[in-house]
Scaffold this active site. Structure first.
Site, short mmCIF file in Angstrom:
data_model
loop_
_atom_site.label_atom_id
_atom_site.label_comp_id
_atom_site.label_asym_id
_atom_site.label_seq_id
_atom_site.Cartn_x
_atom_site.Cartn_y
_atom_site.Cartn_z
CG LEU A 37 -1.98 -1.06 1.34
CD1 LEU A 37 -2.74 -0.92 2.65
CD2 LEU A 37 -2.95 -1.00 0.16
CG ASP A 38 0.53 4.21 -3.08
OD1 ASP A 38 1.30 3.32 -3.49
OD2 ASP A 38 -0.26 4.82 -3.80
CG ASN A 39 4.51 7.08 3.14
OD1 ASN A 39 3.76 7.49 4.01
ND2 ASN A 39 5.82 7.14 3.25
CB THR A 92 -2.82 3.98 0.75
OG1 THR A 92 -2.69 4.77 -0.43
CG2 THR A 92 -4.12 3.19 0.68
#
Length: 288
Positions: A134-136, A138
């Site tokens: 997951l993105d930083n 998110t």
């Protein structure tokens, strides 16, 4: 070095290739890909010597599957909500503001040993490993493997698009349709997202929408790029928000992975895991 599994070759009528024999006789090696990786890492021994893909087996040979993992890295003592856990895998609720992994100390991966119990199975990993990212910025559900076999099978399930992920987002603007399908390539690769509009409303003279997003493919920043493409960027997206802005109070990226649906590779049951709408989402929606 830890022994995961050992087997003595018996009842062969003819010499047999290691790759053909191991898959049907070892419990903790379930795919050809996993076997090839184990051989490359020198985790497969024949009579206590590293095997190769060219190895042929004969009766009496001893095959050993060993763990050659390094010691666990320094643990990041960050408290994380554990949504589900068993001996094979876990699902955590990743907080926003931390990368999943990478060459940093403060990552979610380094915090997993602080939050999860080590598996007592023979092929237990020295430390748990996320099987996707997951993105930083998110937040939300992240699937984690606790054993070597779980890591292999779950990674394969992701590659085969057998694990369904659903996201929530608050974006700029309103929608006239309830369901939208986006088929827009990302970096020349096919990419597809299904959007369901849960709610659209005016908040202090500005339109916003609460969306359910289902990525059919898994391209980098797919959801953020697709919403930018249709001119409805996600609230708080500094990278893809463009000229869209608001004076309303908000915090960070309004993107959450709220549902994971997967077939448990060991319990042989469908798991569907959900979490509630984050507090920052409800606070923003309730603004007058």
């Amino acid at each position: 070095m830890n022994l995961i599994e050992e087997h003595q070759v018996k009842c062969l009528k003819l010499p047999t290739r290691l790759q053909d024999y191991a898959l049907t006789n070892f419990n903790y090696i379930s795919t050809k890909s996993a076997l090839k990786k184990a051989i490359k890492r020198k985790q497969i021994l024949i009579n206590h010597q590293p095997a190769s893909t060219a190895t042929w087996l004969e009766n009496g040979m001893l095959i050993s599957y060993i763990s050659t993992e390094n010691a666990s890295p320094k643990v990041f003592r960050l408290k994380i909500e554990v949504v589900y856990e068993d001996h094979f895998l876990a699902v955590i609720n990743k907080p926003a503001g931390f990368p999943t992994n990478g060459n940093y100390f403060k990552t979610i991966e380094r915090a997993l040993p602080f939050n999860l119990k080590k598996s007592d199975l023979p092929d237990a990993l020295n430390f748990p490993v996320p099987v996707h990212r997951l993105d930083n910025q998110t937040q939300g559900l992240l699937l984690v493997a606790k054993t070597i076999q779980a890591k292999s099978l779950l990674s394969k399930a992701f590659q085969n698009q057998e694990i369904k992920k659903c996201y929530r987002a608050i974006c700029f603007g309103g929608f006239s349709e309830k369901t939208i399908e986006i088929n827009e390539p990302i970096d020349t690769h096919q990419a597809k997202t299904i959007i369901s509009v849960e709610d659209s409303r005016v908040i202090q003279s500005q339109y916003f929408s609460l969306l359910h997003l289902t990525p059919i493919t898994g391209r980098t920043h797919q959801l953020r790029k697709h919403l930018q493409f249709i001119q409805h960027p996600i609230l708080g997206d500094q990278l893809y928000q463009g000229d869209f802005c608001t004076k309303l109070a908000h915090q960070g990226l309004y993107l959450q992975s709220f549902q994971l649906e997967f077939f448990h590779p060991f319990c042989k049951q469908l798991r569907k895991i959900n979490i509630d709408l984050p507090k920052k989402f409800t606070k923003f929606i309730e603004l007058n």
